[in-house]
Design a protein around this motif. Structure first.
Motif, PDB file in Angstrom:
ATOM      1  N   TRP A 102       2.804  14.953 -13.426  1.00 48.91           N
ATOM      2  CA  TRP A 102       1.727  15.554 -14.014  1.00 48.91           C
ATOM      3  C   TRP A 102       1.727  17.023 -13.775  1.00 48.91           C
ATOM      4  O   TRP A 102       1.415  17.981 -14.476  1.00 48.91           O
ATOM      5  N   THR A 103       2.047  17.489 -12.579  1.00 47.59           N
ATOM      6  CA  THR A 103       1.992  18.628 -12.062  1.00 47.59           C
ATOM      7  C   THR A 103       3.042  19.508 -12.847  1.00 47.59           C
ATOM      8  O   THR A 103       2.757  20.685 -13.292  1.00 47.59           O
ATOM      9  N   ALA A 104       4.203  19.066 -13.059  1.00 45.89           N
ATOM     10  CA  ALA A 104       5.365  19.594 -13.547  1.00 45.89           C
ATOM     11  C   ALA A 104       5.539  19.156 -15.100  1.00 45.89           C
ATOM     12  O   ALA A 104       6.728  19.497 -15.725  1.00 45.89           O
ATOM     13  N   ARG A 105       4.237  18.785 -15.576  1.00 47.61           N
ATOM     14  CA  ARG A 105       4.709  18.102 -17.139  1.00 47.61           C
ATOM     15  C   ARG A 105       5.211  19.345 -17.922  1.00 47.61           C
ATOM     16  O   ARG A 105       5.674  19.089 -18.981  1.00 47.61           O
ATOM     17  N   LYS A 106       4.543  20.604 -17.843  1.00 50.90           N
ATOM     18  CA  LYS A 106       4.805  21.712 -18.825  1.00 50.90           C
ATOM     19  C   LYS A 106       6.295  22.078 -18.609  1.00 50.90           C
ATOM     20  O   LYS A 106       7.007  22.129 -19.536  1.00 50.90           O
ATOM     21  N   LEU A 107       6.679  22.017 -17.267  1.00 49.45           N
ATOM     22  CA  LEU A 107       8.236  22.285 -17.076  1.00 49.45           C
ATOM     23  C   LEU A 107       9.107  21.218 -17.961  1.00 49.45           C
ATOM     24  O   LEU A 107      10.115  21.594 -18.301  1.00 49.45           O
ATOM     25  N   ILE A 108       8.566  19.859 -17.762  1.00 49.74           N
ATOM     26  CA  ILE A 108       9.328  18.861 -18.269  1.00 49.74           C
ATOM     27  C   ILE A 108       9.387  19.071 -19.659  1.00 49.74           C
ATOM     28  O   ILE A 108      10.502  18.682 -20.531  1.00 49.74           O
ATOM     29  N   LEU A 109       8.312  19.056 -20.224  1.00 49.20           N
ATOM     30  CA  LEU A 109       8.346  19.384 -21.728  1.00 49.20           C
ATOM     31  C   LEU A 109       9.147  20.644 -22.291  1.00 49.20           C
ATOM     32  O   LEU A 109       9.914  20.347 -23.147  1.00 49.20           O
ATOM     33  N   VAL A 110       9.284  21.838 -21.662  1.00 48.71           N
ATOM     34  CA  VAL A 110       9.978  22.863 -21.888  1.00 48.71           C
ATOM     35  C   VAL A 110      11.439  22.449 -22.010  1.00 48.71           C
ATOM     36  O   VAL A 110      12.185  22.823 -22.860  1.00 48.71           O
TER      37      VAL A 110
ATOM     38  N   MET B  49       0.918  -1.168   0.081  1.00 45.56           N
ATOM     39  CA  MET B  49       0.010  -0.122   0.127  1.00 45.56           C
ATOM     40  C   MET B  49       0.797   1.363   0.003  1.00 45.56           C
ATOM     41  O   MET B  49       0.541   2.387  -0.725  1.00 45.56           O
ATOM     42  N   ARG B  50       1.870   1.488   0.719  1.00 46.13           N
ATOM     43  CA  ARG B  50       2.769   2.310   0.911  1.00 46.13           C
ATOM     44  C   ARG B  50       3.492   2.601  -0.459  1.00 46.13           C
ATOM     45  O   ARG B  50       3.579   3.578  -0.820  1.00 46.13           O
ATOM     46  N   LEU B  51       3.782   1.550  -1.222  1.00 50.11           N
ATOM     47  CA  LEU B  51       4.532   1.385  -2.361  1.00 50.11           C
ATOM     48  C   LEU B  51       3.694   2.168  -3.539  1.00 50.11           C
ATOM     49  O   LEU B  51       3.926   2.986  -4.330  1.00 50.11           O
ATOM     50  N   GLU B  52       2.250   1.741  -3.402  1.00 53.63           N
ATOM     51  CA  GLU B  52       1.360   2.085  -4.306  1.00 53.63           C
ATOM     52  C   GLU B  52       0.999   3.631  -4.203  1.00 53.63           C
ATOM     53  O   GLU B  52       0.898   4.486  -5.025  1.00 53.63           O
ATOM     54  N   GLY B  53       0.933   4.227  -2.796  1.00 53.17           N
ATOM     55  CA  GLY B  53       0.738   5.440  -2.475  1.00 53.17           C
ATOM     56  C   GLY B  53       1.870   6.238  -3.169  1.00 53.17           C
ATOM     57  O   GLY B  53       1.650   7.453  -3.346  1.00 53.17           O
ATOM     58  N   ALA B  54       3.253   5.970  -2.860  1.00 53.93           N
ATOM     59  CA  ALA B  54       4.533   6.838  -3.105  1.00 53.93           C
ATOM     60  C   ALA B  54       4.338   6.674  -4.665  1.00 53.93           C
ATOM     61  O   ALA B  54       4.735   7.962  -5.171  1.00 53.93           O
ATOM     62  N   ARG B  55       3.925   5.702  -5.367  1.00 59.62           N
ATOM     63  CA  ARG B  55       4.019   5.678  -7.111  1.00 59.62           C
ATOM     64  C   ARG B  55       2.896   6.726  -7.335  1.00 59.62           C
ATOM     65  O   ARG B  55       3.327   7.581  -8.410  1.00 59.62           O
ATOM     66  N   MET B  56       1.891   6.656  -6.546  1.00 61.33           N
ATOM     67  CA  MET B  56       0.734   7.689  -7.181  1.00 61.33           C
ATOM     68  C   MET B  56       1.131   9.054  -6.711  1.00 61.33           C
ATOM     69  O   MET B  56       0.981  10.033  -7.666  1.00 61.33           O
ATOM     70  N   ASP B  57       1.936   9.463  -5.970  1.00 60.29           N
ATOM     71  CA  ASP B  57       2.569  10.671  -5.451  1.00 60.29           C
ATOM     72  C   ASP B  57       3.362  11.199  -6.580  1.00 60.29           C
ATOM     73  O   ASP B  57       3.396  12.379  -6.952  1.00 60.29           O
ATOM     74  N   LEU B  58       4.321  10.307  -6.970  1.00 64.05           N
ATOM     75  CA  LEU B  58       5.184  10.445  -7.939  1.00 64.05           C
ATOM     76  C   LEU B  58       4.586  10.909  -9.326  1.00 64.05           C
ATOM     77  O   LEU B  58       5.062  11.802 -10.005  1.00 64.05           O
ATOM     78  N   ILE B  59       3.595  10.256  -9.523  1.00 66.09           N
ATOM     79  CA  ILE B  59       2.560  10.389 -10.931  1.00 66.09           C
ATOM     80  C   ILE B  59       1.950  11.878 -10.683  1.00 66.09           C
ATOM     81  O   ILE B  59       2.106  12.478 -11.899  1.00 66.09           O
ATOM     82  N   LYS B  60       1.591  12.134  -9.808  1.00 63.08           N
ATOM     83  CA  LYS B  60       0.729  13.314  -9.336  1.00 63.08           C
ATOM     84  C   LYS B  60       2.072  14.498  -9.625  1.00 63.08           C
ATOM     85  O   LYS B  60       1.716  15.544 -10.296  1.00 63.08           O
ATOM     86  N   LYS B  61       2.947  14.259  -9.135  1.00 62.72           N
ATOM     87  CA  LYS B  61       4.142  15.257  -9.058  1.00 62.72           C
ATOM     88  C   LYS B  61       4.513  15.493 -10.510  1.00 62.72           C
ATOM     89  O   LYS B  61       4.987  16.621 -11.085  1.00 62.72           O
TER      90      LYS B  61
END
Length: 639
Positions: A15-23, A1-13
């Motif tokens: 996704w939040t920084a997707r524009k910066l990553i693209l730039v 469960m902790r691993l899945e939660g950490a993975r979801m947090d990483l995906i959210k981060k």
């Protein structure tokens, strides 16, 4: 469960920084292109792809992305920094500035509101005619103002009418057939009395004889009479014979929808139809003039830069070509929206007869008249603005009309005066002309004694028609920089030879007829612009289509003009253009409604543009022959 939660947090981060990553990732991933092939074509292609991805993805603001060529071209040795800088301010920018001065005066003195309300008053309050009236005034305003400004002006007026429609919807649903008709008032009253007497007789007979002779169902939207007796049959019956039920026809009433903000479904459909018609009309109106929308300006400047010997695109020729397109699109779009949301009963929704009007129509007309009365009599600044409006249009038309010598023939030196000259001159005068009458009046002298707490600007008798703040509030500097970035990209493609390389790669399409090439360009551009901004899409496609036309020996106008017009047809999604987003924010329509209606409008637009370019566009621009100015450009480019 902790691993899945950490993975979801990483995906959210991520996704939040997707524009910066693209730039960051796009320039790094494409960097091998200029490093492995160190030539001017590959360097220019690198800058073009990076800028195009930034524009399409909107990872950075459009204006900021347009500055990418300003520093990448000098770094890769494609253009000097001074050469790039000169591309960011052109004659078109001055033209836009003059038009914005006039638009600021129109907005400041509410001339646009007076025009819109007057046209709606002429159209009437019938749903079909109301929609057509709003579309006509939106098209007219959008010819001179930006599509976004026009939509933002007209939507509050339309929303006030729709609010009146919804407020009176409950009463109208309870009495939908109630009309104002002086000839039939007495007969309607008699029929209502007879029907109520029949109801009482049936109920009394049911209680006395204990027979179920009728069923009375009481609904929220009125009384509906189910099977019962007529009065003649009641007199003949002796109480022992079986009684056959006779159905009494009663008009059906629309049900009130408790789960919606709208009293009836028809009210909701009217709201959808009216709001969508405004954004489509703004798009149609922007096609008519060369200053109507930024994409027209981008086309005009890029075309004149690429083909300086071609003296075919000016305000007059563009207006003559695009006005029939706008009129045909206006009628077809109105018919399409009426069919989609209001049905096919045009006689009911578009009747011009004033004998019979529903309560809703009377109250809607009253609301529009009240809004118009609030404006008061036409003021001196409105008259001055109207004069400038007409004067600017006349001077644009008569500069170089083509069939007769224009006013520029009065000057010795030719080619020095453009549409921007007229625009900037009249815009400059608006900063000088006082907003008050130069002669005193009794009303103005009385008002001076009453208003002691006015601002300094209002107390100043020489206060101008517009101030710099008024101009600054409307001036779209982001569009100016975006247009400049497009010019810079086009200049880089020309100098580096990338445009010629692209044209050589498109030689396999030489077997296609010109109309097929134009149709493919229209469909491709109209599809891409649904997800990307209109100016960015056109800036990317214009150099490619120009090179394609030169390679296939087709008149460049045969592909460039239809593509310029079709790039404005991004009307299926709220992100397609700002007017769509403004209309969507009012909450009357869903995305599914916009997709369904916008798809039809898109097809109508492509069809009408293709019809125009194959008929009256051919003799106007001589599209059947490959012009000498394109031949000269092709020869110099190959050298």
């Amino acid at each position: 469960m902790r691993l899945e939660g950490a993975r979801m947090d990483l995906i959210k981060k991520i996704w939040t920084a997707r524009k910066l990553i693209l730039v960051v990732m796009i320039p790094l991933s494409l960097l091998p292109l200029p490093l492995i092939h160190p030539c001017s074509e590959s360097s220019c292609a690198y800058v073009l792809i990076v800028t195009a991805v930034y524009w399409v993805s909107e990872a950075v603001p459009l204006g900021a992305a347009a500055l990418v060529p300003a520093f990448l071209y000098p770094l890769f040795g494609v253009l000097k920094s001074s050469e790039v800088a000169s591309e960011y301010f052109k004659d078109t920018t001055l033209l836009l500035m003059g038009v914005i001065c006039l638009a600021a005066s129109i907005e400041k003195w509410n001339l646009h509101k007076r025009i819109a309300l007057r046209m709606v008053m002429i159209a009437g309050a019938k749903p079909g005619m109301l929609v057509l009236g709003f579309m006509c005034c939106t098209v007219f305003l959008s010819m001179w103002l930006s599509n976004t400004s026009t939509t933002a002006m007209v939507m509050p007026i339309a929303d006030a009418v729709l609010q009146q429609l919804v407020c009176t919807g409950l009463a109208d649903a309870l009495d939908d057939s109630g009309t104002i008709d002086t000839q039939d008032e007495e007969t309607d009253k008699e029929q209502n009395q007879k029907s109520s007497n029949n109801h009482l007789q049936l109920l009394d007979r049911k209680d006395n004889e204990k027979h179920e002779v009728c069923m009375l169902s009481e609904e929220l939207n009125g009384l509906t009479l189910k099977p019962g007796f007529g009065p003649e049959f009641s007199r003949e019956s002796n109480g022992y014979l079986p009684e056959a039920p006779i159905s009494v026809p009663v008009p059906k009433k629309p049900k009130i929808r408790r789960d919606s903000l709208y009293p009836t479904k028809r009210d909701h459909m009217i709201c959808k139809c009216l709001t969508l018609s405004i954004t489509y009309a703004a798009t149609i109106g922007g096609l008519i003039t060369i200053t109507g929308t930024s994409t027209n300006l981008i086309f005009a400047e890029q075309f004149n830069n690429r083909y300086p010997e071609a003296k075919v695109i000016n305000f007059g020729t563009w207006f003559i070509f695009s006005l029939p397109i706008a009129l045909i699109m206006l009628i077809l779009t109105w018919i399409w929206l009426h069919f989609l949301f209001l049905g096919c009963n045009f006689r009911e929704t578009c009747s011009l007869s004033k004998k019979r009007k529903t309560r809703r129509e009377i109250l809607s007309e009253k609301r529009i008249h009240e809004e118009y009365q609030k404006l008061g009599p036409i003021s001196y600044p409105e008259v001055v603005t109207g004069i400038f409006f007409v004067l600017m249009t006349v001077l644009w038309f008569t500069r170089e009309p083509g069939f007769v010598p224009g006013w520029t023939s009065l000057f010795e030196k030719k080619g020095y005066r453009t549409d921007a000259t007229v625009s900037v001159l009249l815009g400059f005068l608006l900063f000088l002309i006082p907003a008050r009458k130069p002669w005193p009046s009794a009303f103005s002298s009385e008002s001076k004694g009453d208003d002691d707490d006015d601002d300094e600007e209002e107390e100043d008798p020489l206060a101008p028609m517009i101030t710099w703040k008024d101009f600054q509030r409307l001036m779209p500097w982001e569009i100016v920089i975006l247009v400049g970035g497009g010019y810079a990209l086009a200049a880089g493609c020309k100098v580096s030879g990338l445009s010629m390389w692209i044209g050589r790669q498109l030689e396999p399409m030489s077997g296609l007829p010109p109309w097929a090439v134009t149709l493919l360009a229209c469909l491709l551009v109209s599809a891409v612009t649904e997800f990307a901004s209109n100016p960015a899409t056109l800036t990317v496609f214009l150099p490619i289509l120009s090179a394609l036309s030169e390679t296939l020996q087709i008149n460049p106008l045969h592909t460039l003009i239809p593509a310029t017009m079709c790039v404005s047809f991004g009307v299926m999604l709220p992100v397609g253009n700002p007017p769509n987003a403004i209309v969507f924010s009012y909450g009357h329509v869903k995305i599914s409604d916009m997709v369904k209606a916008g798809f039809g409008v898109n097809l109508i637009g492509v069809f009408v543009v293709m019809l125009a370019i194959m008929t009256w566009g051919e003799p106007l621009f001589h599209l059947s022959e490959f012009p000498t100015w394109a031949v000269m450009r092709n020869v110099t480019g190959s050298l």
